[in-house]
Design an enzyme around this catalytic site. Structure first.
Site, mmCIF file in Angstrom:
data_model
loop_
_atom_site.group_PDB
_atom_site.id
_atom_site.type_symbol
_atom_site.label_atom_id
_atom_site.label_comp_id
_atom_site.label_asym_id
_atom_site.label_seq_id
_atom_site.Cartn_x
_atom_site.Cartn_y
_atom_site.Cartn_z
ATOM 1 N N GLN A 21 -32.289 -16.988 -13.862
ATOM 2 C CA GLN A 21 -31.950 -16.291 -12.586
ATOM 3 C C GLN A 21 -33.774 -15.996 -12.012
ATOM 4 O OE1 GLN A 21 -29.679 -18.143 -10.763
ATOM 5 N NE2 GLN A 21 -29.763 -17.622 -9.209
ATOM 6 N N ASP A 45 -33.198 -25.836 -14.139
ATOM 7 C CA ASP A 45 -33.723 -25.762 -12.442
ATOM 8 C C ASP A 45 -34.965 -26.816 -12.420
ATOM 9 O OD1 ASP A 45 -32.400 -24.026 -11.611
ATOM 10 O OD2 ASP A 45 -33.541 -22.488 -13.035
ATOM 11 N N LYS A 90 -21.636 -20.935 -10.397
ATOM 12 C CA LYS A 90 -22.361 -21.855 -11.664
ATOM 13 C C LYS A 90 -21.434 -21.673 -13.130
ATOM 14 C CE LYS A 90 -27.243 -21.487 -10.298
ATOM 15 N NZ LYS A 90 -28.674 -21.004 -10.742
HETATM 16 N N1 GUN Z 1 -32.935 -17.991 -7.616
HETATM 17 C C1 GUN Z 1 -32.101 -18.884 -5.977
HETATM 18 N N2 GUN Z 1 -31.669 -20.383 -5.903
HETATM 19 C C2 GUN Z 1 -32.139 -20.283 -7.449
HETATM 20 C C3 GUN Z 1 -32.536 -21.679 -8.634
HETATM 21 O O1 GUN Z 1 -31.658 -23.217 -7.888
HETATM 22 N N3 GUN Z 1 -32.647 -21.464 -10.166
HETATM 23 C C4 GUN Z 1 -32.958 -20.010 -10.462
HETATM 24 N N4 GUN Z 1 -32.919 -20.680 -11.604
HETATM 25 N N5 GUN Z 1 -32.642 -19.334 -9.328
HETATM 26 C C5 GUN Z 1 -32.420 -19.710 -8.288
#
Ligand code: GUN
Length: 295
Positions: free
Chosen positions: A97, A120, A53
């Site tokens: 996350q 998200d 990211k």
């Molecule tokens: N953990 C696995 N996929 C995601 C996601 O798309 N966003 C976040 N914040 N955590 C995750």
């Protein structure tokens, strides 16, 4: 027939190119889109996702910061940080996350994020907006799946989409996106899950099959009819002594068998994964446009 293998990497590149132009327009107004990423603990998969990211942010011109808390951080300390980030104008997007350590309640944490900065799209306000057909942002992975279909010439419009998996991150929001009364959506959607008896009865009816179960080879060739478009959302680590890491990534489908039968299929890695990251950048740029009145 050998399936067309759809490269999520190439589509993600295309989207990042479009985002760079939007970022340029924001920069002309003195706005740099900012993304704050918070992690608690050192889950290896989370570290890897956040690295990707961060790299993608740099590529599109989004300013990003990764904030790491130790595993035993109290929930209150995390909530205090989120409150600070909510009020920091440098950041238009905030993500925490997942998964979080056992002692932290993910719902409390998600609900502490300002819905305007919830890139998200996990906050109940944003989930609700999507469900009533008035979305603010779209959640990254299901939006990535939708964009794969649209940009590869497989619009779900009027098609029967079968989703395997009912998670809050994938299956449920994808259902909400695809049933929208909107050009490029308007699909008829069946959602299957772990308690669906005779899963194959449903998967064989799909024009488009999206699999987000979290189990390698959960979908085998006999479960799919010829001509189906298969989108594999699964990311599973399986042991592989030939790799330096000791594992390799596989999806939820028996790719080698399905590639001989399907119309098109996404690989793992290089399919949905890169699109999830690109859609996070899309949301950060869109959030910056909204917050600056440019949208
Ligand atoms: N953990 C696995 N996929 C995601 C996601 O798309 N966003 C976040 N914040 N955590 C995750």
């Amino acid at each position: 027939m050998t399936a067309r293998v759809i490269s999520g990497r190439e589509l993600a590149e295309q989207i990042c190119g479009e985002l760079r132009e939007r970022v340029e327009r924001l920069k002309e107004k003195g706005i740099i889109p900012g993304l704050a990423m918070v992690r608690v603990g050192d889950d290896p998969a989370s570290i890897s996702y956040m690295k990707q990211k961060g790299k993608s942010a740099e590529k599109v011109g989004v300013y990003s910061e990764t904030i790491v808390f130790p595993e035993d951080t109290p929930q209150e300390a995390l909530l205090k940080k989120i409150d600070e980030l909510n009020h920091d104008p440098k950041f238009h997007g905030i993500l925490v996350q997942l998964p979080l350590p056992q002692h932290i309640d993910p719902r409390t944490v998600i609900e502490a994020i300002d819905p305007a900065k919830d890139v998200d799209c996990f906050h109940p306000v944003n989930v609700g907006k999507l469900l009533i057909g008035e979305p603010y942002l779209l959640p990254c992975t299901p939006h990535g799946v939708w964009q794969i279909l649209l940009r590869s010439g497989y619009s779900p419009e009027g098609k029967h989409v079968v989703i395997c998996g009912r998670s809050n991150i994938n299956g449920k929001p994808l259902f909400a996106i695809l049933i929208q009364k909107k050009a490029g959506a308007n699909a008829t959607v069946t959602v299957c899950h772990s308690r669906t008896p005779d899963l194959a009865r449903f998967t064989r009816q799909a024009d488009i099959l999206v699999v987000a179960i979290g189990r390698p080879k959960a979908i085998t060739a006999d479960m799919v009819r010829e001509g189906t478009v298969v989108i594999d959302v699964g990311v599973n680590r399986v042991p592989d002594p030939t790799k330096k890491s000791g594992f390799r990534l596989v999806g939820d489908t028996d790719f080698d068998a399905l590639v001989e039968k399907a119309e098109a299929i996404t690989p793992v890695p290089g399919g949905v994964g890169p699109m999830t990251v690109a859609m996070l950048m899309w949301n950060t740029v869109t959030a910056a446009e909204f917050q600056s009145g440019a949208a």
